[in-house]
Design a protein around this motif. Structure first.
Motif, PDB file in Angstrom:
ATOM      1  N   ILE A  38       0.872  -1.171   0.000  1.00 36.54           N
ATOM      2  CA  ILE A  38       0.000   0.000   0.000  1.00 36.54           C
ATOM      3  C   ILE A  38       0.907   1.217   0.000  1.00 36.54           C
ATOM      4  N   ALA A  39       0.754   2.063  -1.020  1.00 35.19           N
ATOM      5  CA  ALA A  39       1.673   3.194  -1.177  1.00 35.19           C
ATOM      6  C   ALA A  39       0.911   4.475  -1.462  1.00 35.19           C
ATOM      7  N   ARG A  40       1.424   5.560  -0.926  1.00 33.81           N
ATOM      8  CA  ARG A  40       0.882   6.888  -1.211  1.00 33.81           C
ATOM      9  C   ARG A  40       1.393   7.354  -2.565  1.00 33.81           C
ATOM     10  N   GLY A  41       0.522   7.956  -3.358  1.00 31.93           N
ATOM     11  CA  GLY A  41       0.902   8.534  -4.639  1.00 31.93           C
ATOM     12  C   GLY A  41       0.766   7.555  -5.785  1.00 31.93           C
ATOM     13  N   LYS A  42       0.616   8.113  -6.959  1.00 28.05           N
ATOM     14  CA  LYS A  42       0.464   7.321  -8.189  1.00 28.05           C
ATOM     15  C   LYS A  42       1.832   7.100  -8.822  1.00 28.05           C
ATOM     16  N   ILE A  43       2.056   5.899  -9.317  1.00 27.43           N
ATOM     17  CA  ILE A  43       3.340   5.568  -9.928  1.00 27.43           C
ATOM     18  C   ILE A  43       3.293   5.726 -11.448  1.00 27.43           C
ATOM     19  N   GLY A  44       2.092   5.699 -12.015  1.00 23.63           N
ATOM     20  CA  GLY A  44       1.938   5.914 -13.450  1.00 23.63           C
ATOM     21  C   GLY A  44       2.617   4.839 -14.281  1.00 23.63           C
ATOM     22  N   ASN A  45       3.082   5.226 -15.454  1.00 26.07           N
ATOM     23  CA  ASN A  45       3.767   4.303 -16.359  1.00 26.07           C
ATOM     24  C   ASN A  45       5.245   4.678 -16.434  1.00 26.07           C
ATOM     25  N   SER A  46       5.862   4.788 -15.300  1.00 26.10           N
ATOM     26  CA  SER A  46       7.254   5.208 -15.191  1.00 26.10           C
ATOM     27  C   SER A  46       8.185   4.005 -15.271  1.00 26.10           C
ATOM     28  N   PRO A  47       9.482   4.254 -15.438  1.00 25.08           N
ATOM     29  CA  PRO A  47      10.438   3.135 -15.376  1.00 25.08           C
ATOM     30  C   PRO A  47      10.366   2.396 -14.039  1.00 25.08           C
ATOM     31  N   ALA A  54       7.665   1.980 -12.258  1.00 26.56           N
ATOM     32  CA  ALA A  54       6.466   1.141 -12.335  1.00 26.56           C
ATOM     33  C   ALA A  54       6.758  -0.147 -13.081  1.00 26.56           C
ATOM     34  N   GLN A  55       7.563  -0.042 -14.120  1.00 23.26           N
ATOM     35  CA  GLN A  55       7.935  -1.231 -14.881  1.00 23.26           C
ATOM     36  C   GLN A  55       8.754  -2.199 -14.029  1.00 23.26           C
ATOM     37  N   LEU A  56       9.636  -1.653 -13.187  1.00 22.80           N
ATOM     38  CA  LEU A  56      10.407  -2.519 -12.274  1.00 22.80           C
ATOM     39  C   LEU A  56       9.493  -3.202 -11.262  1.00 22.80           C
ATOM     40  N   VAL A  57       8.577  -2.425 -10.676  1.00 20.42           N
ATOM     41  CA  VAL A  57       7.634  -3.009  -9.717  1.00 20.42           C
ATOM     42  C   VAL A  57       6.870  -4.141 -10.388  1.00 20.42           C
ATOM     43  N   ASP A  58       6.340  -3.867 -11.564  1.00 18.83           N
ATOM     44  CA  ASP A  58       5.560  -4.864 -12.297  1.00 18.83           C
ATOM     45  C   ASP A  58       6.404  -6.107 -12.602  1.00 18.83           C
ATOM     46  N   ARG A  59       7.644  -5.885 -13.002  1.00 21.46           N
ATOM     47  CA  ARG A  59       8.554  -6.997 -13.332  1.00 21.46           C
ATOM     48  C   ARG A  59       8.700  -7.963 -12.155  1.00 21.46           C
ATOM     49  N   TYR A  60       8.923  -7.422 -10.955  1.00 29.43           N
ATOM     50  CA  TYR A  60       9.119  -8.294  -9.792  1.00 29.43           C
ATOM     51  C   TYR A  60       7.812  -8.866  -9.274  1.00 29.43           C
ATOM     52  N   MET A  61       6.734  -8.075  -9.301  1.00 29.33           N
ATOM     53  CA  MET A  61       5.464  -8.582  -8.798  1.00 29.33           C
ATOM     54  C   MET A  61       4.954  -9.744  -9.654  1.00 29.33           C
ATOM     55  N   LYS A 112      -0.969  -8.025  -4.149  1.00 33.39           N
ATOM     56  CA  LYS A 112      -1.636  -6.900  -4.798  1.00 33.39           C
ATOM     57  C   LYS A 112      -0.980  -5.610  -4.355  1.00 33.39           C
ATOM     58  N   ILE A 113      -1.254  -4.551  -5.131  1.00 36.38           N
ATOM     59  CA  ILE A 113      -0.752  -3.219  -4.815  1.00 36.38           C
ATOM     60  C   ILE A 113      -1.945  -2.275  -4.763  1.00 36.38           C
ATOM     61  N   THR A 114      -2.001  -1.469  -3.725  1.00 31.88           N
ATOM     62  CA  THR A 114      -3.029  -0.453  -3.579  1.00 31.88           C
ATOM     63  C   THR A 114      -2.341   0.904  -3.532  1.00 31.88           C
ATOM     64  N   GLN A 115      -2.818   1.838  -4.371  1.00 34.19           N
ATOM     65  CA  GLN A 115      -2.274   3.200  -4.364  1.00 34.19           C
ATOM     66  C   GLN A 115      -3.283   4.111  -3.673  1.00 34.19           C
ATOM     67  N   LEU A 116      -2.787   4.925  -2.759  1.00 34.34           N
ATOM     68  CA  LEU A 116      -3.614   5.879  -2.030  1.00 34.34           C
ATOM     69  C   LEU A 116      -3.261   7.296  -2.469  1.00 34.34           C
ATOM     70  N   LEU A 147      11.195   4.569  -6.142  1.00 36.74           N
ATOM     71  CA  LEU A 147      12.250   3.564  -6.031  1.00 36.74           C
ATOM     72  C   LEU A 147      12.016   2.642  -4.842  1.00 36.74           C
ATOM     73  N   ALA A 148      11.484   3.184  -3.755  1.00 36.59           N
ATOM     74  CA  ALA A 148      11.196   2.347  -2.583  1.00 36.59           C
ATOM     75  C   ALA A 148      10.213   1.241  -2.951  1.00 36.59           C
ATOM     76  N   ARG A 149       9.223   1.553  -3.786  1.00 35.86           N
ATOM     77  CA  ARG A 149       8.278   0.522  -4.233  1.00 35.86           C
ATOM     78  C   ARG A 149       8.996  -0.575  -5.015  1.00 35.86           C
ATOM     79  N   ALA A 150       9.859  -0.154  -5.928  1.00 34.51           N
ATOM     80  CA  ALA A 150      10.600  -1.135  -6.732  1.00 34.51           C
ATOM     81  C   ALA A 150      11.512  -1.981  -5.845  1.00 34.51           C
ATOM     82  N   MET A 151      12.180  -1.338  -4.901  1.00 31.86           N
ATOM     83  CA  MET A 151      13.074  -2.067  -3.999  1.00 31.86           C
ATOM     84  C   MET A 151      12.290  -3.049  -3.128  1.00 31.86           C
TER      85      MET A 151
END
Length: 140
Positions: free
Chosen positions: A6-15, A17-24, A32-36, A115-119
């Motif tokens: 669960i993360a504050r803020g939108k990640i959009g279609n950024s690099p 976001a692609q890393l997060v998606d890759r690992y998830m 699951k991921i929830t954006q607030l 980056l914290a989300r990706a990490m």
């Protein structure tokens, strides 16, 4: 057991976001991921079989192996959800920290939220890999 970021803020279609998606996508456990919104609101209380983990500068910085063992212990003791929360720019207050089962830090440096989300996604994949005896993680 559900791994829930669960993360504050939108990640959009950024690099990032692609890393997060890759690992998830690699994580074989339910997740699951929830954006607030960027601001507002308190942390809802955790349910009985849920563990609340705040990414926080005052937290501990476990090794990947230690994090995997912590997750394993929670799983084996009946936790049905691990809720990893990434706060807004100002982080969490003492009341929020008091609710947490764990304060987790990626070290003394300050990291951008994206980056914290990706990490976090990578470390969750690594932890699950460790618990599955998958060769992704290498002890050196």
């Amino acid at each position: 057991m559900l791994l829930h970021i669960i993360a504050r803020g939108k990640i959009g279609n950024s690099p990032e976001a692609q890393l997060v998606d890759r690992y998830m996508k690699r994580i074989q456990w339910p997740h699951k991921i929830t954006q607030l919104p960027d601001v507002g609101g308190k942390i809802p209380p955790a349910a009985a079989q849920m563990k609340l983990i705040l990414l926080d500068e005052k937290g501990k910085s476990p090794s990947s192996m230690e994090l995997a063992k912590t997750i394993e212990g929670w799983r084996d003791n009946g936790a049905n959800e691990l809720r990893f929360m990434i706060g807004a720019a100002d982080g969490f207050d003492d009341e929020d920290r008091a609710q947490a089962d764990m304060l987790l830090s990626f070290g003394a440096m300050t990291w951008p939220h994206l980056l914290a989300r990706a990490m976090l996604a990578e470390q969750l994949f690594r932890a699950i890999s460790i618990l599955s005896n998958h060769p992704y993680h290498r002890e050196g």
